[in-house]
Design an enzyme around this catalytic site. Sequence first.
Site, PDB file in Angstrom:
ATOM      1  N   LEU A  70       0.725  -1.167   0.223  1.00  0.00           N
ATOM      2  CA  LEU A  70       0.018  -0.217   0.096  1.00  0.00           C
ATOM      3  C   LEU A  70       1.049   1.413  -0.155  1.00  0.00           C
ATOM      4  O   LEU A  70       1.676   1.348   0.774  1.00  0.00           O
ATOM      5  CB  LEU A  70      -0.802  -0.019   1.339  1.00  0.00           C
ATOM      6  CG  LEU A  70      -2.237  -0.933   1.238  1.00  0.00           C
ATOM      7  CD1 LEU A  70      -2.615  -0.877   2.616  1.00  0.00           C
ATOM      8  CD2 LEU A  70      -3.195  -0.506   0.440  1.00  0.00           C
ATOM      9  N   ASP A  71       0.527   2.411  -0.640  1.00  0.00           N
ATOM     10  CA  ASP A  71       1.270   3.373  -0.627  1.00  0.00           C
ATOM     11  C   ASP A  71       1.279   4.188   0.769  1.00  0.00           C
ATOM     12  O   ASP A  71       0.224   3.916   1.473  1.00  0.00           O
ATOM     13  CB  ASP A  71       0.559   4.449  -1.743  1.00  0.00           C
ATOM     14  CG  ASP A  71       1.022   3.985  -3.326  1.00  0.00           C
ATOM     15  OD1 ASP A  71       1.858   3.257  -3.576  1.00  0.00           O
ATOM     16  OD2 ASP A  71      -0.109   4.222  -4.048  1.00  0.00           O
ATOM     17  N   PRO A  72       2.192   4.834   1.005  1.00  0.00           N
ATOM     18  CA  PRO A  72       2.330   5.602   2.235  1.00  0.00           C
ATOM     19  C   PRO A  72       0.758   6.355   2.556  1.00  0.00           C
ATOM     20  O   PRO A  72       0.030   6.393   3.742  1.00  0.00           O
ATOM     21  CB  PRO A  72       3.358   6.482   2.297  1.00  0.00           C
ATOM     22  CG  PRO A  72       4.094   5.619   1.425  1.00  0.00           C
ATOM     23  CD  PRO A  72       3.301   5.109   0.289  1.00  0.00           C
ATOM     24  N   PHE A  73       0.221   6.984   1.365  1.00  0.00           N
ATOM     25  CA  PHE A  73      -0.938   7.604   1.358  1.00  0.00           C
ATOM     26  C   PHE A  73      -2.168   7.075   1.777  1.00  0.00           C
ATOM     27  O   PHE A  73      -3.251   7.425   2.291  1.00  0.00           O
ATOM     28  CB  PHE A  73      -1.184   8.463   0.371  1.00  0.00           C
ATOM     29  CG  PHE A  73      -2.352   8.565  -0.237  1.00  0.00           C
ATOM     30  CD1 PHE A  73      -3.249   9.697   0.304  1.00  0.00           C
ATOM     31  CD2 PHE A  73      -2.866   7.952  -1.272  1.00  0.00           C
ATOM     32  CE1 PHE A  73      -4.498   9.822  -0.268  1.00  0.00           C
ATOM     33  CE2 PHE A  73      -4.055   8.228  -1.837  1.00  0.00           C
ATOM     34  CZ  PHE A  73      -4.913   9.116  -1.455  1.00  0.00           C
ATOM     35  N   ALA A  74      -2.081   5.552   1.422  1.00  0.00           N
ATOM     36  CA  ALA A  74      -3.112   4.757   1.570  1.00  0.00           C
ATOM     37  C   ALA A  74      -3.247   3.968   2.788  1.00  0.00           C
ATOM     38  O   ALA A  74      -2.192   3.895   3.587  1.00  0.00           O
ATOM     39  CB  ALA A  74      -3.016   3.856   0.403  1.00  0.00           C
TER      40      ALA A  74
END
Length: 283
Positions: free
Chosen positions: A47-51
């Site tokens: 998962l992206d850091p933003f997600a």
Amino acid sequence: MQKRFYNKESINKLIVVKKPIFFSSNFYLTRIKKKYKNKKAGFSGTLDPFAKGCLIVAFGQYSKLFKYFSKTPKTYKAVIWLGVQSESLDIEQIIDIQLANRVDEELIKEQLNLLKGDIEYIPPKFSAKKINGKRAYELARNGQEVELNKSTMHIYDTKFISYRHPFITFETSVSEGTYIRSYAQLLLEKLDRVGTLSYLERLNEGKFFFDNEKDLDPLDYIDLPINKYFGITDWLDTGKKISIDYLENKEDGKYLIILEKFFSIIQIENGDVTYLLNKVNKL
């Protein structure tokens, strides 16, 4: 300095954790390892850091099982912020914020409904795709030009949730390898608007859902047919080569053999039996 304690022997454990926003998947895995006092662990589906959201974590021998798990479709809840431009297509690399004209809600629903099936797209340059052995996001963050080839994603279903200007909220069920940031840009093209993702949460990966890090039985998630074995258990226990004569199904393919205390994964090819995993202790 306080000494950290880890189990000397790896435990076999399969759980789903909920990764918070603004943590990388690797960094959060480190926290989970410390929590369960075990060094040998891995996760599936970065998962992206933003997600935020569902992240499958396996300890010990179970960390070898990821490629045999059924993890699709994956379902995400996403929010698009209209009028915002971002290099990363999310809120990490915003470069401009403008007031945006409203969009007809029925048009949003119509276009979401049309964006299904196999769709060609270009992955975001801020992604984990590799270019000449390096991650695309590493090159992008160093200011280097990033050119990615087109890929194909499969959209199983989409669901409109709400439109509260300038935010569009929807859910979508997709194949592995899909970038919701790219999907959002395809929708924005159809709506003739600019925007970026302001929220992204993975709700599930196939049958994997977050449930307070409850212990899961890997046999409930392995996507392989079961083959009956009639030979000596010790042969599987020690990894001794077995004959196809001791198997019920002799067709080529990958199979799961389940015994009382452990299970094995084998492959049959041209009458020859090989181990993919010879012994994994049961939960």
